[in-house]
Design a protein around this motif. Structure first.
Motif, short mmCIF file in Angstrom:
data_model
loop_
_atom_site.label_atom_id
_atom_site.label_comp_id
_atom_site.label_asym_id
_atom_site.label_seq_id
_atom_site.Cartn_x
_atom_site.Cartn_y
_atom_site.Cartn_z
N ASP A 228 44.14 -33.61 36.74
CA ASP A 228 44.42 -33.92 35.34
C ASP A 228 44.92 -35.34 35.14
O ASP A 228 45.03 -35.81 33.99
N ASN B 216 44.99 -40.72 28.65
CA ASN B 216 44.32 -40.74 27.35
C ASN B 216 45.31 -41.15 26.27
O ASN B 216 46.27 -40.43 25.99
N GLY C 198 44.93 -32.40 28.36
CA GLY C 198 45.42 -32.37 26.99
C GLY C 198 46.91 -32.20 26.86
O GLY C 198 47.42 -31.95 25.76
N VAL C 199 47.65 -32.37 27.96
CA VAL C 199 49.11 -32.25 27.93
C VAL C 199 49.73 -33.61 27.64
O VAL C 199 49.39 -34.61 28.30
N LEU C 200 50.61 -33.68 26.65
CA LEU C 200 51.30 -34.93 26.33
C LEU C 200 52.30 -35.23 27.44
O LEU C 200 53.24 -34.47 27.68
N ARG C 201 52.09 -36.34 28.13
CA ARG C 201 52.95 -36.72 29.26
C ARG C 201 54.04 -37.70 28.86
O ARG C 201 55.15 -37.64 29.37
N ARG D 177 41.04 -40.82 20.79
CA ARG D 177 41.86 -41.30 21.90
C ARG D 177 41.03 -42.17 22.83
O ARG D 177 39.81 -42.02 22.93
N GLU E 242 49.62 -36.91 15.18
CA GLU E 242 48.66 -37.89 15.67
C GLU E 242 47.69 -38.25 14.56
O GLU E 242 47.45 -37.45 13.65
N TRP F 254 48.27 -38.69 27.02
CA TRP F 254 47.91 -37.32 27.42
C TRP F 254 47.15 -37.35 28.74
O TRP F 254 46.44 -38.32 29.03
N ASP F 255 47.30 -36.28 29.54
CA ASP F 255 46.46 -36.18 30.73
C ASP F 255 45.12 -35.58 30.36
O ASP F 255 44.85 -35.26 29.19
N GLY G 24 50.99 -42.04 22.20
CA GLY G 24 51.10 -40.92 23.11
C GLY G 24 50.16 -41.09 24.28
O GLY G 24 49.12 -41.73 24.17
#
Length: 222
Positions: free
Chosen positions: A29, A34, A107-110, A62, A51, A103-104, A101
């Protein structure tokens, strides 16, 4: 006795976000980061942000950036862009960009960070309407925003979530105005606050959002 290798934050970030050494497999991931734009920043727990709308006639999407040495630089525990990151041209007026933001690929916001430079503390003086710091680095006409230092109020006359323009910049201090050619803001009480360079703006047709090279992006805490 087996040897113990203690990874530094910098080495951990390098493994996760840059070109991987032989024998190491990065989590799938994290092959790409992104980047997306917030019109409302999320909370510290990563929820509640807004967003920019995909679809809807904006032309917004993105932007993916591969985890490679050529794209990201790391100093201590701070990751920065090697070159500026440009989004596609927008096809309609979008909201103000107040944060970015990361994201990986799952789709997880890191990470999420404000659309500005590193906040640095400044001293405000009511009698001169100046914000002072020995090496502030600002020049006339740059956009800035002020933020409260924890436990303290923003000096009276200044306000959070408000874009100001630098004017009368000198080696150790400067004033701010509400518009690029406007009068200096009347600071009515001495105090201290954070000041950060501000890149947020409202984008119109045939404009694009740009994240400048070298902008601080994220850190590993703890």
């Amino acid at each position: 006795m087996p040897s113990i290798i203690l990874a530094t934050r910098q080495s951990l970030l390098s493994l996760l976000l840059r070109t991987t050494p032989a024998g190491f497999t990065r989590p799938a991931d994290l092959a790409n980061l992104n980047f997306g734009l917030f019109s409302v920043m999320p909370g510290d727990d990563g929820t509640g942000g807004t967003e920019f709308a995909t679809g809807g006639g904006y032309g917004y999407a993105r932007k993916a950036l591969a985890a490679l040495d050529a794209n990201l630089s790391i100093a201590s525990d701070i990751v920065s862009l090697v070159a500026e990151l440009k989004f596609d041209l927008f096809t309609g007026t979008t909201p103000e960009h107040v944060g970015t933001g990361v994201w990986d690929d799952g789709g997880v916001l890191r990470w999420a960070f404000p659309a500005g430079g590193l906040p640095l503390s400044h001293t405000a003086t009511a009698s001169t309407d100046k914000l002072a710091r020995t090496t502030h680095g600002f020049v006339d006409k740059q956009k800035v925003r002020v933020e409260a230092i924890e436990g303290l109020a923003i000096p009276a006359g200044l306000a959070a979530n408000t874009t100001y323009f630098v004017r009368d910049a000198a080696a150790g201090d400067f004033k701010v105005a509400a518009t690029e050619a406007g009068a200096a803001i009347d600071i009515t009480a001495d105090g201290v606050c954070f000041v950060r360079r501000w890149y947020g703006k409202i984008y119109g047709v045939d404009e694009r959002a740009v994240i400048p090279a070298g902008t601080q992006m994220f850190q590993i805490k703890g």
